[in-house]
Design a protein around this motif. Structure first.
Motif, short mmCIF file in Angstrom:
data_model
loop_
_atom_site.label_atom_id
_atom_site.label_comp_id
_atom_site.label_asym_id
_atom_site.label_seq_id
_atom_site.Cartn_x
_atom_site.Cartn_y
_atom_site.Cartn_z
N ILE A 90 -81.22 -7.86 -15.34
CA ILE A 90 -82.16 -8.43 -14.36
C ILE A 90 -81.73 -8.04 -12.95
O ILE A 90 -80.55 -8.06 -12.61
CB ILE A 90 -82.22 -9.97 -14.51
N ALA A 91 -82.73 -7.66 -12.14
CA ALA A 91 -82.47 -7.39 -10.72
C ALA A 91 -83.59 -8.04 -9.90
O ALA A 91 -84.73 -8.13 -10.36
CB ALA A 91 -82.43 -5.88 -10.46
N PHE A 92 -83.22 -8.50 -8.71
CA PHE A 92 -84.17 -9.19 -7.83
C PHE A 92 -84.75 -8.21 -6.82
O PHE A 92 -84.02 -7.66 -6.00
CB PHE A 92 -83.46 -10.33 -7.08
N ALA A 93 -86.06 -8.01 -6.88
CA ALA A 93 -86.69 -7.11 -5.91
C ALA A 93 -86.72 -7.79 -4.54
O ALA A 93 -86.90 -9.00 -4.47
CB ALA A 93 -88.11 -6.79 -6.35
N PRO A 94 -86.55 -7.05 -3.45
CA PRO A 94 -86.24 -5.63 -3.45
C PRO A 94 -84.78 -5.37 -3.79
O PRO A 94 -83.92 -6.13 -3.39
CB PRO A 94 -86.53 -5.22 -1.99
N TYR A 95 -84.54 -4.31 -4.56
CA TYR A 95 -83.17 -3.98 -4.97
C TYR A 95 -82.91 -2.49 -4.78
O TYR A 95 -83.84 -1.67 -4.69
CB TYR A 95 -82.90 -4.40 -6.42
N PHE A 96 -81.63 -2.14 -4.73
CA PHE A 96 -81.16 -0.75 -4.63
C PHE A 96 -81.70 0.00 -5.86
O PHE A 96 -81.36 -0.34 -7.00
CB PHE A 96 -79.63 -0.81 -4.64
N GLY A 97 -82.56 1.01 -5.61
CA GLY A 97 -83.30 1.66 -6.69
C GLY A 97 -82.43 2.27 -7.77
O GLY A 97 -82.87 2.42 -8.92
N GLU A 98 -81.19 2.59 -7.43
CA GLU A 98 -80.32 3.23 -8.42
C GLU A 98 -80.00 2.29 -9.59
O GLU A 98 -79.61 2.75 -10.66
CB GLU A 98 -79.01 3.71 -7.79
N ASN A 136 -76.92 -8.56 -5.15
CA ASN A 136 -76.38 -7.72 -4.08
C ASN A 136 -76.56 -8.48 -2.77
O ASN A 136 -77.64 -8.58 -2.24
CB ASN A 136 -77.16 -6.40 -4.08
N THR A 137 -75.46 -9.09 -2.32
CA THR A 137 -75.50 -9.90 -1.11
C THR A 137 -74.22 -9.67 -0.32
O THR A 137 -73.16 -9.75 -0.93
CB THR A 137 -75.75 -11.40 -1.45
N PRO A 138 -74.31 -9.32 0.99
CA PRO A 138 -75.50 -8.99 1.78
C PRO A 138 -76.30 -7.87 1.12
O PRO A 138 -75.74 -6.98 0.50
CB PRO A 138 -74.94 -8.54 3.11
N ASN A 139 -77.62 -7.95 1.32
CA ASN A 139 -78.52 -7.15 0.51
C ASN A 139 -78.98 -5.86 1.18
O ASN A 139 -79.29 -5.82 2.37
CB ASN A 139 -79.75 -8.03 0.20
N ASN A 140 -79.03 -4.83 0.37
CA ASN A 140 -79.74 -3.60 0.70
C ASN A 140 -81.04 -3.67 -0.10
O ASN A 140 -80.97 -3.75 -1.33
CB ASN A 140 -78.90 -2.39 0.25
N PRO A 141 -82.21 -3.74 0.49
CA PRO A 141 -82.58 -3.31 1.84
C PRO A 141 -82.89 -4.42 2.85
O PRO A 141 -83.31 -4.09 3.94
CB PRO A 141 -83.89 -2.56 1.57
N THR A 142 -82.68 -5.72 2.51
CA THR A 142 -83.21 -6.75 3.43
C THR A 142 -82.19 -7.28 4.43
O THR A 142 -82.56 -7.89 5.42
CB THR A 142 -83.74 -7.97 2.63
N GLY A 143 -80.88 -7.13 4.12
CA GLY A 143 -79.85 -7.72 4.98
C GLY A 143 -79.67 -9.21 4.75
O GLY A 143 -78.87 -9.87 5.42
N VAL A 144 -80.39 -9.76 3.75
CA VAL A 144 -80.28 -11.19 3.45
C VAL A 144 -78.94 -11.49 2.77
O VAL A 144 -78.42 -10.67 2.01
CB VAL A 144 -81.48 -11.58 2.53
N VAL A 145 -78.38 -12.66 3.10
CA VAL A 145 -77.18 -13.16 2.41
C VAL A 145 -77.61 -14.37 1.58
O VAL A 145 -78.30 -15.25 2.09
CB VAL A 145 -76.09 -13.56 3.43
N TYR A 146 -77.23 -14.40 0.30
CA TYR A 146 -77.58 -15.55 -0.54
C TYR A 146 -76.66 -16.71 -0.18
O TYR A 146 -75.44 -16.55 -0.12
CB TYR A 146 -77.42 -15.22 -2.04
N SER A 147 -77.27 -17.87 0.01
CA SER A 147 -76.49 -19.05 0.40
C SER A 147 -75.71 -19.59 -0.80
O SER A 147 -76.02 -19.27 -1.96
CB SER A 147 -77.43 -20.13 0.92
N GLU A 148 -74.74 -20.46 -0.49
CA GLU A 148 -73.96 -21.09 -1.56
C GLU A 148 -74.88 -21.90 -2.48
O GLU A 148 -74.72 -21.87 -3.70
CB GLU A 148 -72.90 -22.00 -0.93
N GLU A 149 -75.85 -22.55 -1.90
CA GLU A 149 -76.78 -23.37 -2.69
C GLU A 149 -77.57 -22.50 -3.68
O GLU A 149 -77.73 -22.86 -4.85
CB GLU A 149 -77.72 -24.08 -1.72
N THR A 150 -78.01 -21.36 -3.21
CA THR A 150 -78.75 -20.42 -4.08
C THR A 150 -77.87 -19.99 -5.24
O THR A 150 -78.30 -19.96 -6.40
CB THR A 150 -79.19 -19.18 -3.27
#
Ligand SMILES: Cc1ncc(COP(=O)(O)O)c(C=O)c1O
Length: 395
Positions: free
Chosen positions: A126-134, A177-191
């Motif tokens: 499983i991968a969360f879009a948007p994700y590194f296409g590779e 993937n956090t910090p994320n490519n391509p969004t720059g989002v960081v997943y919080s501890e709660e997430t």
């Protein structure tokens, strides 16, 4: 004849690389200073001075036969792995030993090693879009099936309801993937806690092992003091894939590591499998000189203030021009909403101004474009008038 599998791979070959090549072509015609190439995540901050010193010292001090030789274990030098384990334990309060660390050929090598070790044909990743296409190619390398979670374009945080619904008895791994490519989002501890609870429950329901694979090339690139949770602390079945490509600006040196904790299911077997996978995938071992270099540079980091200035200037500049995007908390990417539904059309329009950006469909998120701001500050500043002209086309 090349293989059918490779026929497909070549046909769907990386749009990012194609854009990068286009950038080089345009630079040849117009001059590099007149091309605004935001296509590739290739760090432009030089490696810390300590890297150069470490290489010099190693060449002077170490026995060349050992320094440039195959390592005894395919997992890498024992002293390097021990030093990395201790450094992680100091930083994150973990309890790793050298055996928990496998040196890899970057994060890409690490992901291939772990997927080779885990996947049977037909197993789901499983991968969360948007994700590194590779991720799609790496999963396909071992006949796995990539299962996509659609993007939450309001926050770009993982959609946990859909995640829960899409886990099946065939789910073997979940890549985050956090910090994320391509969004720059960081997943919080709660997430992360919620994600871990879902995975625990599903493991029980299906009586399976579901591995969380944390792809972390951007761990050290977090802005404004934002915390990036260390995932092994939240979910036992976690494998971490780290890389020095961005944290020390060494992407061409191909060096990183996997952490396989004792708490992971079948840990001992998995460590053994990663060792063998490193060998049989043809890596044999991670580059030896670079293993020793990173041991000497464990407390070094790239100059994040450089990327931060780029982040602020590009984000504020584009927002003022009316573009929609969320402010990245990490990595060096900005994910911008395309003013037209077909973002490839927008990328083509940008190219008229020598501005190179990557379509979001390369990250399973059409309607958006990615800008890699690991470029010179001048490129950022000089690109803004071009973005203004581009924006004017859509008013
Ligand atoms: C999310 C992600 N994972 C993995 C990689 C591969 O990195 P490496 O150079 O460490 O193989 C990259 C490279 O850009 C990336 O963005």
């Amino acid at each position: 004849m090349i293989s059918k599998k490779m026929e497909n791979m070549v046909a769907n070959s990386s749009a990012i690389r194609a854009m990068f090549e286009e950038g080089n072509r345009l630079a040849g015609i117009y001059g590099a200073e007149n091309v605004y190439d935001f296509s590739l995540g290739n760090p432009n901050v030089p490696a810390p001075e300590a890297v150069k010193e470490a290489i010099r010292e190693l060449l002077d001090e170490e026995n060349p036969v050992v320094l440039h030789g195959y390592t005894n274990s395919n997992a890498g030098y024992e002293d390097v792995r021990q030093a990395i384990a201790e450094s992680l334990n100091n930083r994150f309060g973990t309890y790793f030993a050298s055996k928990n660390i496998t040196m890899t050929v970057g994060a890409a090598g690490g992901l291939n090693v772990i997927l080779k070790s885990l996947l049977n044909p037909g197993d789901e990743v499983i991968a969360f879009a948007p994700y590194f296409g590779e991720y799609r190619s790496y999963t396909n390398n071992y006949d796995g099936v990539l299962v996509e979670i659609s993007p939450d374009t309001a926050t770009f945080q993982p959609k946990l309801d859909e995640f829960e619904a899409k886990i099946t008895s065939k789910t073997k791994a979940v890549i985050v993937n956090t910090p994320n490519n391509p969004t720059g989002v960081v997943y919080s501890e709660e997430t992360i806690q919620k994600m871990a609870a879902i995975m625990e429950a599903k493991q029980k329901e299906y009586q399976t092992d579901i591995y969380l694979v944390s792809d972390e090339p951007y761990r050290e690139l977090a802005y404004d003091g934002v915390e990036v949770p260390y995932l092994t602390k939240y979910y036992a079945n976690t494998v971490v894939g780290y890389s020095y490509s961005k944290s020390l600006s060494l992407p061409g040196e191909r060096i990183g590591y996997l952490v396989i904790p004792d708490e992971a299911a079948d840990s001992e077997k998995l460590i053994g499998a990663a060792n063998v996978a490193t060998r049989i995938l043809g890596f044999v071992n991670a580059p030896t000189l670079q293993q020793k270099v990173v041991k000497k540079c464990l407390n070094e980091k790239t100059d994040i203030s450089y990327y931060n200035r780029n982040r602020e200037t590009l984000y504020n500049g584009l927002k003022e021009l009316g573009f929609e995007c969320i402010k990245p908390e990490g990595a060096f990417y900005l994910f911008v909403k395309s003013p037209v539904a077909d973002e490839k059309e927008f990328c083509a329009a940008a190219k008229k101004y020598n501005v190179l950006i990557v379509p979001g469909s390369s990250f399973a998120c059409p309607g958006y474009v990615r800008l890699a701001y690991c470029v010179s500050y001048e490129t950022i500043v000089n690109s803004l008038p071009k973005f203004a002209e581009l924006a004017a086309e859509y008013r």
